[in-house]
Design a protein around this motif. Structure first.
Motif, PDB file in Angstrom:
ATOM      1  N   ALA A  32      49.707  43.606   8.644  1.00  0.00           N
ATOM      2  CA  ALA A  32      50.319  41.818   9.277  1.00  0.00           C
ATOM      3  C   ALA A  32      49.442  40.702   8.994  1.00  0.00           C
ATOM      4  O   ALA A  32      48.758  40.513   8.550  1.00  0.00           O
ATOM      5  CB  ALA A  32      50.089  41.902  10.960  1.00  0.00           C
ATOM      6  N   ASP A  33      50.511  39.309   9.285  1.00  0.00           N
ATOM      7  CA  ASP A  33      49.599  38.014   9.287  1.00  0.00           C
ATOM      8  C   ASP A  33      49.936  37.481  10.121  1.00  0.00           C
ATOM      9  O   ASP A  33      50.898  37.478  10.808  1.00  0.00           O
ATOM     10  CB  ASP A  33      49.882  36.849   8.241  1.00  0.00           C
ATOM     11  N   ARG A  34      49.096  36.541  10.347  1.00  0.00           N
ATOM     12  CA  ARG A  34      49.822  35.642  11.431  1.00  0.00           C
ATOM     13  C   ARG A  34      48.727  33.678  11.295  1.00  0.00           C
ATOM     14  O   ARG A  34      47.093  34.741  10.753  1.00  0.00           O
ATOM     15  CB  ARG A  34      49.389  35.905  12.646  1.00  0.00           C
ATOM     16  N   GLU A  35      49.034  32.571  11.397  1.00  0.00           N
ATOM     17  CA  GLU A  35      48.604  31.831  11.725  1.00  0.00           C
ATOM     18  C   GLU A  35      47.791  31.129  12.924  1.00  0.00           C
ATOM     19  O   GLU A  35      48.035  31.623  13.834  1.00  0.00           O
ATOM     20  CB  GLU A  35      49.620  30.459  11.333  1.00  0.00           C
ATOM     21  N   PHE A  36      46.947  30.902  12.800  1.00  0.00           N
ATOM     22  CA  PHE A  36      45.426  29.849  14.374  1.00  0.00           C
ATOM     23  C   PHE A  36      45.401  29.038  14.387  1.00  0.00           C
ATOM     24  O   PHE A  36      44.858  28.252  13.234  1.00  0.00           O
ATOM     25  CB  PHE A  36      44.216  31.404  14.517  1.00  0.00           C
ATOM     26  N   SER A  99      51.522  30.875  -1.531  1.00  0.00           N
ATOM     27  CA  SER A  99      52.063  30.216   0.473  1.00  0.00           C
ATOM     28  C   SER A  99      50.873  31.113   1.007  1.00  0.00           C
ATOM     29  O   SER A  99      49.277  31.862   0.741  1.00  0.00           O
ATOM     30  CB  SER A  99      53.197  31.339   0.284  1.00  0.00           C
ATOM     31  N   ASP A 100      50.723  30.302   2.194  1.00  0.00           N
ATOM     32  CA  ASP A 100      49.291  31.055   3.500  1.00  0.00           C
ATOM     33  C   ASP A 100      49.164  32.441   3.340  1.00  0.00           C
ATOM     34  O   ASP A 100      47.782  33.187   3.023  1.00  0.00           O
ATOM     35  CB  ASP A 100      49.394  30.196   4.876  1.00  0.00           C
ATOM     36  N   PRO A 101      50.377  33.287   4.087  1.00  0.00           N
ATOM     37  CA  PRO A 101      50.158  33.894   3.532  1.00  0.00           C
ATOM     38  C   PRO A 101      49.711  35.239   2.414  1.00  0.00           C
ATOM     39  O   PRO A 101      49.353  36.023   2.944  1.00  0.00           O
ATOM     40  CB  PRO A 101      51.521  34.871   4.073  1.00  0.00           C
ATOM     41  N   ILE A 102      50.442  34.713   1.723  1.00  0.00           N
ATOM     42  CA  ILE A 102      50.184  34.967   0.534  1.00  0.00           C
ATOM     43  C   ILE A 102      48.453  35.166  -0.278  1.00  0.00           C
ATOM     44  O   ILE A 102      47.910  35.897  -0.881  1.00  0.00           O
ATOM     45  CB  ILE A 102      50.690  34.612  -1.201  1.00  0.00           C
TER      46      ILE A 102
END
Length: 354
Positions: A32-36, A99-102
Protein backbone atom coordinates in the motif's frame (compact mmCIF):
# COMPACT_ATOMS: atom_id res chain seq x y z
CA UNK A 1 -1.97 -19.80 18.83
CA UNK A 2 -0.24 -16.45 19.30
CA UNK A 3 -0.73 -14.07 16.39
CA UNK A 4 2.38 -12.30 15.08
CA UNK A 5 1.99 -9.33 12.73
CA UNK A 6 3.96 -9.71 9.48
CA UNK A 7 7.22 -7.87 9.00
CA UNK A 8 7.21 -5.02 6.50
CA UNK A 9 9.67 -2.48 5.11
CA UNK A 10 8.69 1.14 4.61
CA UNK A 11 9.81 3.86 2.23
CA UNK A 12 9.07 7.57 2.24
CA UNK A 13 9.44 10.17 -0.51
CA UNK A 14 9.69 13.49 1.32
CA UNK A 15 8.61 16.97 0.21
CA UNK A 16 8.17 20.35 1.84
CA UNK A 17 4.42 20.06 2.52
CA UNK A 18 3.68 16.36 2.14
CA UNK A 19 5.38 12.96 2.50
CA UNK A 20 4.39 9.91 0.46
CA UNK A 21 4.85 6.59 2.24
CA UNK A 22 4.79 3.02 0.95
CA UNK A 23 5.17 -0.43 2.49
CA UNK A 24 6.34 -3.74 1.01
CA UNK A 25 6.45 -7.28 2.38
CA UNK A 26 9.65 -9.38 2.84
CA UNK A 27 9.30 -10.62 -0.76
CA UNK A 28 9.26 -7.07 -2.12
CA UNK A 29 5.57 -7.08 -3.05
CA UNK A 30 3.85 -3.70 -2.94
CA UNK A 31 1.25 -3.58 -0.18
CA UNK A 32 0.00 0.00 0.00
CA UNK A 33 1.01 3.66 -0.33
CA UNK A 34 -0.47 6.89 0.99
CA UNK A 35 0.27 10.62 1.29
CA UNK A 36 0.55 12.43 4.63
CA UNK A 37 1.02 16.08 5.58
CA UNK A 38 4.52 17.08 6.69
CA UNK A 39 3.44 17.98 10.24
CA UNK A 40 3.83 16.39 13.67
CA UNK A 41 0.31 14.98 13.40
CA UNK A 42 1.10 13.75 9.89
CA UNK A 43 4.28 11.98 11.04
CA UNK A 44 2.37 10.16 13.78
CA UNK A 45 -0.40 9.23 11.35
CA UNK A 46 2.22 7.89 8.92
CA UNK A 47 3.74 5.74 11.67
CA UNK A 48 0.33 4.40 12.75
CA UNK A 49 -0.57 3.65 9.13
CA UNK A 50 2.63 1.66 8.60
CA UNK A 51 2.06 -0.30 11.79
CA UNK A 52 -1.46 -1.15 10.63
CA UNK A 53 0.13 -3.22 7.85
CA UNK A 54 2.62 -5.06 10.05
CA UNK A 55 5.80 -4.57 12.06
CA UNK A 56 8.21 -2.16 10.33
CA UNK A 57 11.74 -3.63 10.34
CA UNK A 58 13.20 -0.50 8.76
CA UNK A 59 12.07 2.60 6.91
CA UNK A 60 13.98 4.20 4.07
CA UNK A 61 13.62 7.98 3.99
CA UNK A 62 14.77 10.27 1.21
CA UNK A 63 16.34 13.52 2.34
CA UNK A 64 16.97 12.86 6.04
CA UNK A 65 19.10 16.00 6.05
CA UNK A 66 16.37 18.19 4.54
CA UNK A 67 12.60 17.64 4.25
CA UNK A 68 12.82 14.26 5.98
CA UNK A 69 14.83 15.40 9.02
CA UNK A 70 11.94 15.69 11.48
CA UNK A 71 10.27 12.51 10.20
CA UNK A 72 13.54 10.62 10.77
CA UNK A 73 13.64 11.94 14.35
CA UNK A 74 10.04 10.85 15.00
CA UNK A 75 10.60 7.36 13.59
CA UNK A 76 13.86 6.91 15.51
CA UNK A 77 12.19 8.01 18.75
CA UNK A 78 9.55 5.33 18.12
CA UNK A 79 12.26 2.66 18.00
CA UNK A 80 12.22 2.15 14.23
CA UNK A 81 15.44 1.82 12.23
CA UNK A 82 15.72 4.68 9.74
CA UNK A 83 17.90 4.32 6.64
CA UNK A 84 19.02 7.26 4.53
CA UNK A 85 18.08 6.63 0.89
CA UNK A 86 19.34 8.51 -2.15
CA UNK A 87 16.86 9.43 -4.83
CA UNK A 88 16.79 7.06 -7.86
CA UNK A 89 19.43 7.80 -10.49
CA UNK A 90 18.58 9.08 -13.96
CA UNK A 91 18.74 5.66 -15.58
CA UNK A 92 16.18 4.24 -13.14
CA UNK A 93 13.89 7.26 -13.51
CA UNK A 94 14.08 7.03 -17.28
CA UNK A 95 13.21 3.31 -17.30
CA UNK A 96 10.56 3.22 -14.56
CA UNK A 97 9.26 6.77 -14.58
CA UNK A 98 8.94 9.09 -11.62
CA UNK A 99 6.10 9.82 -9.21
CA UNK A 100 5.72 10.03 -5.45
CA UNK A 101 4.43 6.41 -5.11
CA UNK A 102 7.20 5.10 -7.39
CA UNK A 103 9.87 6.90 -5.37
CA UNK A 104 8.41 5.72 -2.06
CA UNK A 105 8.33 2.08 -3.21
CA UNK A 106 11.88 2.49 -4.59
CA UNK A 107 13.07 3.70 -1.18
CA UNK A 108 11.49 0.71 0.55
CA UNK A 109 12.97 -1.69 -2.02
CA UNK A 110 16.45 -0.16 -1.63
CA UNK A 111 16.33 -0.88 2.11
CA UNK A 112 14.89 -4.39 1.78
CA UNK A 113 17.49 -5.38 -0.85
CA UNK A 114 20.39 -4.02 1.19
CA UNK A 115 21.41 -1.42 -1.41
CA UNK A 116 20.69 1.42 1.04
CA UNK A 117 22.49 1.10 4.38
CA UNK A 118 23.31 4.68 5.36
CA UNK A 119 22.53 5.70 8.93
CA UNK A 120 21.21 9.29 9.00
CA UNK A 121 22.48 11.98 11.34
CA UNK A 122 20.35 12.15 14.47
CA UNK A 123 20.29 15.98 14.44
CA UNK A 124 19.13 16.20 18.05
CA UNK A 125 22.18 17.30 20.03
CA UNK A 126 24.81 19.97 20.53
CA UNK A 127 26.37 19.36 17.12
CA UNK A 128 23.10 20.25 15.39
CA UNK A 129 23.04 23.49 17.38
CA UNK A 130 26.58 24.24 16.18
CA UNK A 131 25.60 23.49 12.58
CA UNK A 132 22.64 25.87 12.43
CA UNK A 133 24.57 28.68 14.14
CA UNK A 134 27.40 28.21 11.64
CA UNK A 135 24.91 28.67 8.79
CA UNK A 136 24.11 32.15 10.10
CA UNK A 137 27.82 32.89 10.60
CA UNK A 138 28.78 31.73 7.13
CA UNK A 139 26.21 33.97 5.45
CA UNK A 140 27.30 36.92 7.61
CA UNK A 141 30.94 36.41 6.63
CA UNK A 142 29.95 36.23 2.97
CA UNK A 143 27.88 39.41 3.23
CA UNK A 144 30.72 41.21 5.06
CA UNK A 145 33.17 40.29 2.32
CA UNK A 146 30.70 41.47 -0.30
CA UNK A 147 30.24 44.81 1.49
CA UNK A 148 34.01 45.33 1.63
CA UNK A 149 34.44 44.49 -2.05
CA UNK A 150 31.63 46.87 -2.99
CA UNK A 151 33.13 49.64 -0.87
CA UNK A 152 36.51 49.29 -2.59
CA UNK A 153 34.75 49.13 -5.95
CA UNK A 154 32.92 52.41 -5.29
CA UNK A 155 36.24 54.03 -4.35
CA UNK A 156 37.78 53.14 -7.73
CA UNK A 157 35.48 55.55 -9.59
CA UNK A 158 34.85 57.99 -6.73
CA UNK A 159 35.58 61.71 -7.17
CA UNK A 160 39.29 62.42 -6.81
CA UNK A 161 38.85 64.51 -3.66
CA UNK A 162 37.17 61.64 -1.84
CA UNK A 163 39.40 58.93 -3.33
CA UNK A 164 42.58 60.69 -2.21
CA UNK A 165 41.15 61.10 1.31
CA UNK A 166 40.63 57.33 1.67
CA UNK A 167 43.49 55.99 -0.46
CA UNK A 168 46.15 53.89 1.26
CA UNK A 169 44.17 53.26 4.46
CA UNK A 170 44.15 49.73 5.88
CA UNK A 171 40.86 47.94 6.23
CA UNK A 172 39.93 48.86 9.81
CA UNK A 173 40.84 52.54 9.38
CA UNK A 174 39.09 52.68 6.01
CA UNK A 175 35.88 51.25 7.48
CA UNK A 176 35.95 53.64 10.44
CA UNK A 177 36.63 56.68 8.27
CA UNK A 178 33.98 55.79 5.69
CA UNK A 179 31.40 55.17 8.43
CA UNK A 180 31.91 58.74 9.66
CA UNK A 181 31.47 60.41 6.28
CA UNK A 182 28.77 63.06 6.06
CA UNK A 183 27.03 64.06 2.83
CA UNK A 184 25.83 67.57 2.06
CA UNK A 185 22.25 66.36 1.86
CA UNK A 186 21.83 66.96 -1.89
CA UNK A 187 22.28 63.45 -3.34
CA UNK A 188 21.99 64.73 -6.90
CA UNK A 189 25.75 65.35 -6.96
CA UNK A 190 28.17 62.42 -7.43
CA UNK A 191 30.30 63.46 -4.44
CA UNK A 192 27.37 63.52 -2.00
CA UNK A 193 25.90 60.27 -3.35
CA UNK A 194 29.29 58.52 -3.19
CA UNK A 195 29.77 59.60 0.42
CA UNK A 196 26.31 58.28 1.31
CA UNK A 197 27.00 54.95 -0.40
CA UNK A 198 30.38 54.56 1.31
CA UNK A 199 28.92 55.40 4.71
CA UNK A 200 26.15 52.81 4.36
CA UNK A 201 28.52 50.09 3.14
CA UNK A 202 30.95 50.78 5.98
CA UNK A 203 28.21 50.71 8.61
CA UNK A 204 26.84 47.50 7.11
CA UNK A 205 30.35 46.01 7.42
CA UNK A 206 30.54 47.09 11.07
CA UNK A 207 27.11 45.61 11.86
CA UNK A 208 28.05 42.31 10.23
CA UNK A 209 31.38 42.31 12.07
CA UNK A 210 29.53 42.61 15.38
CA UNK A 211 27.11 39.85 14.37
CA UNK A 212 29.99 37.50 13.52
CA UNK A 213 31.67 38.25 16.86
CA UNK A 214 28.42 37.49 18.70
CA UNK A 215 28.03 34.20 16.84
CA UNK A 216 31.64 33.24 17.62
CA UNK A 217 30.92 33.90 21.31
CA UNK A 218 27.83 31.67 21.15
CA UNK A 219 29.48 28.86 19.18
CA UNK A 220 32.72 28.62 21.20
CA UNK A 221 31.25 27.07 24.40
CA UNK A 222 29.20 24.63 22.32
CA UNK A 223 32.35 23.44 20.58
CA UNK A 224 34.14 22.98 23.89
CA UNK A 225 31.16 21.00 25.17
CA UNK A 226 30.82 18.86 22.05
CA UNK A 227 34.44 18.18 21.08
CA UNK A 228 37.17 19.08 23.60
CA UNK A 229 39.53 16.39 22.25
CA UNK A 230 39.04 17.62 18.69
CA UNK A 231 39.95 21.20 19.63
CA UNK A 232 43.09 19.93 21.38
CA UNK A 233 44.57 18.58 18.12
CA UNK A 234 47.32 20.63 16.50
CA UNK A 235 46.00 22.90 13.74
CA UNK A 236 42.31 22.46 14.60
CA UNK A 237 40.57 25.76 15.28
CA UNK A 238 36.93 26.67 15.96
CA UNK A 239 36.04 26.98 12.27
CA UNK A 240 37.51 23.65 11.16
CA UNK A 241 36.24 21.88 14.29
CA UNK A 242 32.72 23.21 13.70
CA UNK A 243 32.72 21.99 10.10
CA UNK A 244 34.07 18.53 10.96
CA UNK A 245 31.49 18.16 13.72
CA UNK A 246 28.68 19.21 11.38
CA UNK A 247 29.85 16.67 8.79
CA UNK A 248 30.04 13.85 11.35
CA UNK A 249 26.76 14.70 13.11
CA UNK A 250 25.58 14.09 16.67
CA UNK A 251 26.03 10.35 16.20
CA UNK A 252 29.56 9.85 14.78
CA UNK A 253 29.29 6.17 15.65
CA UNK A 254 27.25 5.83 12.45
CA UNK A 255 30.63 5.89 10.68
CA UNK A 256 31.73 2.30 11.16
CA UNK A 257 35.48 2.92 10.77
CA UNK A 258 38.07 5.58 10.11
CA UNK A 259 38.02 4.46 6.47
CA UNK A 260 34.33 5.33 6.33
CA UNK A 261 35.09 8.79 7.72
CA UNK A 262 37.88 9.18 5.15
CA UNK A 263 35.38 8.41 2.38
CA UNK A 264 32.92 10.87 3.91
CA UNK A 265 35.57 13.62 3.89
CA UNK A 266 36.81 12.73 0.41
CA UNK A 267 40.35 11.81 1.50
CA UNK A 268 40.28 8.05 0.90
CA UNK A 269 42.90 7.32 -1.80
CA UNK A 270 41.48 6.20 -5.15
CA UNK A 271 43.46 3.57 -7.13
CA UNK A 272 44.72 5.00 -10.44
CA UNK A 273 46.99 2.19 -11.63
CA UNK A 274 47.41 0.98 -15.17
CA UNK A 275 49.93 -1.46 -16.62
CA UNK A 276 53.26 -0.94 -14.89
CA UNK A 277 52.08 2.20 -13.12
CA UNK A 278 50.89 1.71 -9.58
CA UNK A 279 49.62 4.85 -7.89
CA UNK A 280 46.68 6.50 -6.16
CA UNK A 281 45.03 9.80 -6.91
CA UNK A 282 43.07 12.41 -5.01
CA UNK A 283 39.47 11.62 -4.12
CA UNK A 284 37.19 14.32 -5.56
CA UNK A 285 34.04 12.98 -3.92
CA UNK A 286 32.67 13.13 -0.40
CA UNK A 287 31.80 16.15 1.70
CA UNK A 288 33.85 18.95 0.15
CA UNK A 289 33.39 21.26 3.14
CA UNK A 290 34.91 18.58 5.42
CA UNK A 291 37.66 18.05 2.86
CA UNK A 292 38.39 21.79 2.93
CA UNK A 293 38.61 21.72 6.73
CA UNK A 294 41.18 18.87 6.58
CA UNK A 295 43.07 20.78 3.88
CA UNK A 296 43.27 23.83 6.16
CA UNK A 297 44.56 21.71 9.06
CA UNK A 298 47.25 20.19 6.83
CA UNK A 299 48.37 23.64 5.61
CA UNK A 300 48.75 24.82 9.22
CA UNK A 301 50.76 21.75 10.17
CA UNK A 302 52.99 21.99 7.10
CA UNK A 303 53.94 25.49 8.19
CA UNK A 304 54.13 25.25 11.98
CA UNK A 305 54.41 21.57 13.00
CA UNK A 306 58.00 20.28 13.05
CA UNK A 307 56.94 16.66 12.73
CA UNK A 308 54.88 17.42 9.61
CA UNK A 309 57.63 19.54 8.09
CA UNK A 310 60.09 16.69 8.54
CA UNK A 311 57.64 14.30 6.87
CA UNK A 312 57.18 16.64 3.90
CA UNK A 313 60.94 16.97 3.48
CA UNK A 314 61.46 13.21 3.59
CA UNK A 315 58.67 12.43 1.14
CA UNK A 316 59.83 15.17 -1.23
CA UNK A 317 63.28 13.55 -1.37
CA UNK A 318 61.55 10.25 -2.22
CA UNK A 319 60.07 11.90 -5.31
CA UNK A 320 56.47 12.55 -4.24
CA UNK A 321 54.76 15.68 -5.50
CA UNK A 322 53.30 18.23 -3.10
CA UNK A 323 49.79 17.15 -4.10
CA UNK A 324 50.52 13.50 -3.25
CA UNK A 325 52.14 14.49 0.05
CA UNK A 326 49.10 16.52 1.04
CA UNK A 327 46.84 13.59 0.10
CA UNK A 328 48.79 11.36 2.50
CA UNK A 329 48.73 14.00 5.24
CA UNK A 330 44.97 14.54 4.89
CA UNK A 331 44.41 10.80 5.26
CA UNK A 332 46.55 10.79 8.41
CA UNK A 333 44.71 13.81 9.86
CA UNK A 334 41.38 12.12 9.08
CA UNK A 335 42.49 9.18 11.24
CA UNK A 336 43.22 11.52 14.17
CA UNK A 337 39.96 13.40 13.67
CA UNK A 338 37.93 10.18 13.61
CA UNK A 339 39.44 8.97 16.86
CA UNK A 340 38.78 12.33 18.53
CA UNK A 341 35.19 12.40 17.29
CA UNK A 342 34.34 8.88 18.40
CA UNK A 343 35.91 9.38 21.84
CA UNK A 344 33.98 12.61 22.44
CA UNK A 345 30.48 12.43 23.98
CA UNK A 346 28.86 14.39 21.13
CA UNK A 347 25.55 12.60 21.57
CA UNK A 348 24.29 14.97 24.27
CA UNK A 349 20.70 15.71 23.46
CA UNK A 350 18.85 19.01 23.44
CA UNK A 351 15.65 19.21 25.45
CA UNK A 352 12.75 19.54 23.00
CA UNK A 353 9.04 19.91 23.36
CA UNK A 354 6.42 18.91 20.81
Amino acid sequence: MTHHSPEITGGVDTHGLTHHAAVIDPLGRHLADREFPATIAGYRALLDWMRSHGTPTAVGVEGTGAYGAELARVLTAAGITVVDVDRPDRKTRRMKGKSDPIDAYAAATAVASGRATGIPKSRDGVVEAVRVLRIARRSAVKARTQAMNQLRGVLVSAPALLREQLAGLDRSVLIGTAARLRSAGDLSTPLAATKAALRRLARRYQALDEEIAELDTEIAPLLRQAAPELLALFGVGPETAGQLLASAGDNPERMRSEAAFAHLAGVAPIPASSGRTHRHRLNRGGDRAANNALHTIVLVRMRYDERTRAYVERRTKEGLSKKDIMRCLKRFVAREIYRALTRTPTTQRINQTD
